[in-house]
Write a protein that holds these residues in place. Structure first.
Motif, PDB file in Angstrom:
ATOM      1  N   ARG A 121      33.574   3.652 -42.194  1.00  0.00           N
ATOM      2  CA  ARG A 121      33.408   2.326 -41.297  1.00  0.00           C
ATOM      3  C   ARG A 121      34.394   1.490 -41.210  1.00  0.00           C
ATOM      4  O   ARG A 121      34.967   1.123 -42.334  1.00  0.00           O
ATOM      5  CB  ARG A 121      32.041   1.697 -42.197  1.00  0.00           C
ATOM      6  CG  ARG A 121      31.332   0.655 -41.270  1.00  0.00           C
ATOM      7  CD  ARG A 121      29.998   0.530 -41.831  1.00  0.00           C
ATOM      8  NE  ARG A 121      29.972   0.374 -43.406  1.00  0.00           N
ATOM      9  CZ  ARG A 121      28.868   0.888 -44.165  1.00  0.00           C
ATOM     10  NH1 ARG A 121      28.008   1.620 -43.793  1.00  0.00           N
ATOM     11  NH2 ARG A 121      29.022   0.986 -45.521  1.00  0.00           N
ATOM     12  N   TYR A 144      38.143   5.296 -32.859  1.00  0.00           N
ATOM     13  CA  TYR A 144      36.997   6.159 -32.998  1.00  0.00           C
ATOM     14  C   TYR A 144      37.277   7.532 -33.516  1.00  0.00           C
ATOM     15  O   TYR A 144      36.574   8.160 -34.092  1.00  0.00           O
ATOM     16  CB  TYR A 144      36.345   6.203 -31.660  1.00  0.00           C
ATOM     17  CG  TYR A 144      35.960   4.822 -31.039  1.00  0.00           C
ATOM     18  CD1 TYR A 144      34.679   3.987 -31.517  1.00  0.00           C
ATOM     19  CD2 TYR A 144      36.950   4.249 -30.224  1.00  0.00           C
ATOM     20  CE1 TYR A 144      34.593   2.829 -31.225  1.00  0.00           C
ATOM     21  CE2 TYR A 144      36.619   3.011 -29.781  1.00  0.00           C
ATOM     22  CZ  TYR A 144      35.585   2.284 -30.458  1.00  0.00           C
ATOM     23  OH  TYR A 144      35.307   1.129 -29.685  1.00  0.00           O
ATOM     24  N   ASP A 148      33.640   6.410 -38.063  1.00  0.00           N
ATOM     25  CA  ASP A 148      32.375   6.990 -37.365  1.00  0.00           C
ATOM     26  C   ASP A 148      31.640   5.562 -36.928  1.00  0.00           C
ATOM     27  O   ASP A 148      31.111   5.621 -35.758  1.00  0.00           O
ATOM     28  CB  ASP A 148      31.417   7.473 -38.386  1.00  0.00           C
ATOM     29  CG  ASP A 148      31.924   9.088 -38.662  1.00  0.00           C
ATOM     30  OD1 ASP A 148      32.536   9.619 -37.977  1.00  0.00           O
ATOM     31  OD2 ASP A 148      31.437   9.525 -39.781  1.00  0.00           O
ATOM     32  N   ASP A 149      31.814   4.543 -37.868  1.00  0.00           N
ATOM     33  CA  ASP A 149      31.062   3.463 -37.352  1.00  0.00           C
ATOM     34  C   ASP A 149      31.855   2.169 -37.270  1.00  0.00           C
ATOM     35  O   ASP A 149      32.827   1.794 -38.283  1.00  0.00           O
ATOM     36  CB  ASP A 149      30.195   3.150 -38.504  1.00  0.00           C
ATOM     37  CG  ASP A 149      28.914   2.305 -38.565  1.00  0.00           C
ATOM     38  OD1 ASP A 149      28.904   1.812 -37.371  1.00  0.00           O
ATOM     39  OD2 ASP A 149      28.418   2.054 -39.447  1.00  0.00           O
ATOM     40  N   ILE A 151      32.235  -2.050 -36.401  1.00  0.00           N
ATOM     41  CA  ILE A 151      31.291  -3.049 -36.306  1.00  0.00           C
ATOM     42  C   ILE A 151      32.377  -4.257 -35.912  1.00  0.00           C
ATOM     43  O   ILE A 151      33.334  -4.587 -36.720  1.00  0.00           O
ATOM     44  CB  ILE A 151      30.682  -3.352 -37.758  1.00  0.00           C
ATOM     45  CG1 ILE A 151      29.827  -2.280 -37.846  1.00  0.00           C
ATOM     46  CG2 ILE A 151      29.812  -4.591 -37.439  1.00  0.00           C
ATOM     47  CD1 ILE A 151      29.214  -2.390 -39.343  1.00  0.00           C
ATOM     48  N   ARG A 185      27.444   7.989 -28.129  1.00  0.00           N
ATOM     49  CA  ARG A 185      26.567   7.194 -29.329  1.00  0.00           C
ATOM     50  C   ARG A 185      26.939   5.727 -29.330  1.00  0.00           C
ATOM     51  O   ARG A 185      28.058   5.465 -30.049  1.00  0.00           O
ATOM     52  CB  ARG A 185      26.869   7.823 -30.504  1.00  0.00           C
ATOM     53  CG  ARG A 185      26.024   9.356 -30.970  1.00  0.00           C
ATOM     54  CD  ARG A 185      26.038   9.572 -32.307  1.00  0.00           C
ATOM     55  NE  ARG A 185      27.393  10.116 -32.604  1.00  0.00           N
ATOM     56  CZ  ARG A 185      27.861   9.614 -34.097  1.00  0.00           C
ATOM     57  NH1 ARG A 185      27.227   8.726 -34.745  1.00  0.00           N
ATOM     58  NH2 ARG A 185      29.180  10.183 -34.268  1.00  0.00           N
ATOM     59  N   GLU A 187      25.938   3.338 -30.539  1.00  0.00           N
ATOM     60  CA  GLU A 187      25.846   2.738 -31.876  1.00  0.00           C
ATOM     61  C   GLU A 187      27.182   2.862 -32.683  1.00  0.00           C
ATOM     62  O   GLU A 187      27.105   2.266 -33.782  1.00  0.00           O
ATOM     63  CB  GLU A 187      24.612   2.942 -32.598  1.00  0.00           C
ATOM     64  CG  GLU A 187      24.577   4.566 -32.962  1.00  0.00           C
ATOM     65  CD  GLU A 187      24.303   5.701 -31.904  1.00  0.00           C
ATOM     66  OE1 GLU A 187      24.055   5.019 -30.867  1.00  0.00           O
ATOM     67  OE2 GLU A 187      23.869   6.681 -32.590  1.00  0.00           O
ATOM     68  N   ARG A 188      27.893   3.766 -32.352  1.00  0.00           N
ATOM     69  CA  ARG A 188      29.133   3.925 -32.869  1.00  0.00           C
ATOM     70  C   ARG A 188      30.051   2.604 -32.989  1.00  0.00           C
ATOM     71  O   ARG A 188      30.759   2.280 -33.810  1.00  0.00           O
ATOM     72  CB  ARG A 188      30.059   5.026 -32.305  1.00  0.00           C
ATOM     73  CG  ARG A 188      29.523   6.239 -32.863  1.00  0.00           C
ATOM     74  CD  ARG A 188      30.869   7.277 -32.463  1.00  0.00           C
ATOM     75  NE  ARG A 188      31.464   7.298 -33.443  1.00  0.00           N
ATOM     76  CZ  ARG A 188      32.817   8.039 -32.963  1.00  0.00           C
ATOM     77  NH1 ARG A 188      33.079   8.695 -32.223  1.00  0.00           N
ATOM     78  NH2 ARG A 188      33.779   7.663 -34.091  1.00  0.00           N
ATOM     79  N   ARG A 190      29.091  -1.315 -33.061  1.00  0.00           N
ATOM     80  CA  ARG A 190      27.959  -2.392 -33.003  1.00  0.00           C
ATOM     81  C   ARG A 190      29.000  -3.777 -33.025  1.00  0.00           C
ATOM     82  O   ARG A 190      29.916  -3.905 -33.565  1.00  0.00           O
ATOM     83  CB  ARG A 190      27.384  -2.139 -34.450  1.00  0.00           C
ATOM     84  CG  ARG A 190      26.641  -0.889 -34.184  1.00  0.00           C
ATOM     85  CD  ARG A 190      25.661  -0.727 -35.287  1.00  0.00           C
ATOM     86  NE  ARG A 190      25.971  -0.227 -36.503  1.00  0.00           N
ATOM     87  CZ  ARG A 190      25.290  -0.178 -37.581  1.00  0.00           C
ATOM     88  NH1 ARG A 190      24.321  -0.590 -37.692  1.00  0.00           N
ATOM     89  NH2 ARG A 190      25.835   0.206 -38.588  1.00  0.00           N
TER      90      ARG A 190
END
Ligand code: FAD
Ligand code: A2P
Length: 274
Positions: A121, A144, A148-149, A151, A185, A187-188, A190
């Protein structure tokens, strides 16, 4: 009597000149502009360069600016504060398309992928114009590929000051090519905007919201820890100091180009400059 006229002086040619292609004013304190990119300029998303104008003394008046555009873009983008009596921005804020700026093509900086070890993340913590390097990084495929995530938190005084970041995130999500970075996706990536002075759906400094566990709760994150989390910080000196303490409390270690680790920050982004 006929007056003698001097031949018009040739327009001074700026050293390292680039041409402004567009300008957008977001608030009375914030604007962004795009300009031509030197053919030889290679940079890593998140880096900064020195840009400016010719000073009254005929010498370049330069300041550090994060490149807000991604490294694959044909043009360069910058996102700027307007300091009313600031030596550079009191003038730069009046720049028009077709006019020139000086751009020293020597990119440097710590808010780069190379200064972080692998993780799952990536947090990008910004206040005010500190969102500029992240405007580059969230449009970079490497972000990316490595995480994965992602924010992006952005804290400003007022709602209108969030608009550049809001439009940017929407652009990544809706643009066909950039949207592909998220592999369908959304939501990857945020986005967590907050204001501190004007009423908005989420109020408070990001530091206070982290300490209270509110950010983690709202984003469904059990804990922030060195095994999964990496972070980049850009904004006021106070943000740097406070977030450094918070992240180190979670066990994250500061990294650098020469010693990649868990988090990095841009020193002196808002302050006495470099
Ligand atoms: P200065 O004399 O440089 O600054 C006067 C005062 O204005 C400062 O003491 C400070 O209190 C305040 N100030 C300066 N910059 C900001 C800011 N960004 N936000 C809020 N208050 C500020 N500025 C940007 O607008 N966009 C960027 O992308 C950017 N990237 C930077 C990257 C690095 C690595 C560093 C060190 C600074 C960066 N800055 C950025 C700040 C920038 O270099 C200048 O300080 C700013 O453009 C103001 O220039 P000035 O000559 O008008 O006033
Ligand atoms: P605040 O309004 O409470 O000072 P600025 O416009 O002055 O550059 O500030 C941008 C945002 O950064 C503001 O919302 C400001 O909140 C916030 N901020 C300032 N200092 C800190 C800090 N130490 N930690 C977190 N946020 C901060």
């Amino acid at each position: 009597m006929n007056q003698m006229t001097m031949p018009a002086a040739a327009a001074p040619t700026l050293p390292d000149a680039q041409t402004v292609t567009s300008v957008r004013h977001w608030t009375d304190r914030l604007f962004s502009f795009r300009c031509s990119r030197p053919a030889s300029l290679r940079f890593r998303s998140g880096e900064f360069v020195m840009i400016g104008l010719l000073g009254d003394n005929g010498r370049p008046l330069l300041r550090a600016y994060s490149i807000a555009s991604p490294s694959w873009d044909d043009e360069l983008e910058f996102y700027s504060i307007k300091v009313p009596d600031g030596p550079l921005t009191s003038r730069l804020q009046h720049i028009q398309p077709g006019e020139q700026i000086i751009l020293r093509p020597k990119p440097v900086g710590t808010l780069v992928h190379d200064a972080l070890t692998d993780g799952r993340r990536l947090w990008m913590f910004a206040t005010g114009t500190g969102i500029a390097p992240f405007a580059s990084l969230i449009r970079d495929p490497e972000t990316y590929e490595r995480f994965d995530d992602v924010i992006l938190t952005h804290t400003c005084r007022d709602v209108a000051e969030l608009e550049y970041g809001r439009a940017l995130v929407e652009g990544v999500r809706t643009d066909k090519m950039l949207g592909e970075l998220l592999e369908g996706r959304q939501e990857r990536l945020r986005y967590y905007p907050t204001t501190t002075r004007e009423e908005s759906p989420k109020m408070g400094r990001i530091t206070d919201l982290l300490r209270a566990g509110e950010v983690q709760r709202e984003l469904g994150i059990e804990r922030i820890e060195p095994g999964t989390d990496r972070a980049m910080i850009c904004g006021s000196m106070g943000l740097n100091t406070d977030l450094k303490e918070i992240l180190e409390g979670y066990g994250l270690r500061e990294g650098a180009n020469s010693d990649p680790a868990d988090y990095v920050l841009e020193k002196a982004f808002v302050g006495d400059g470099i």
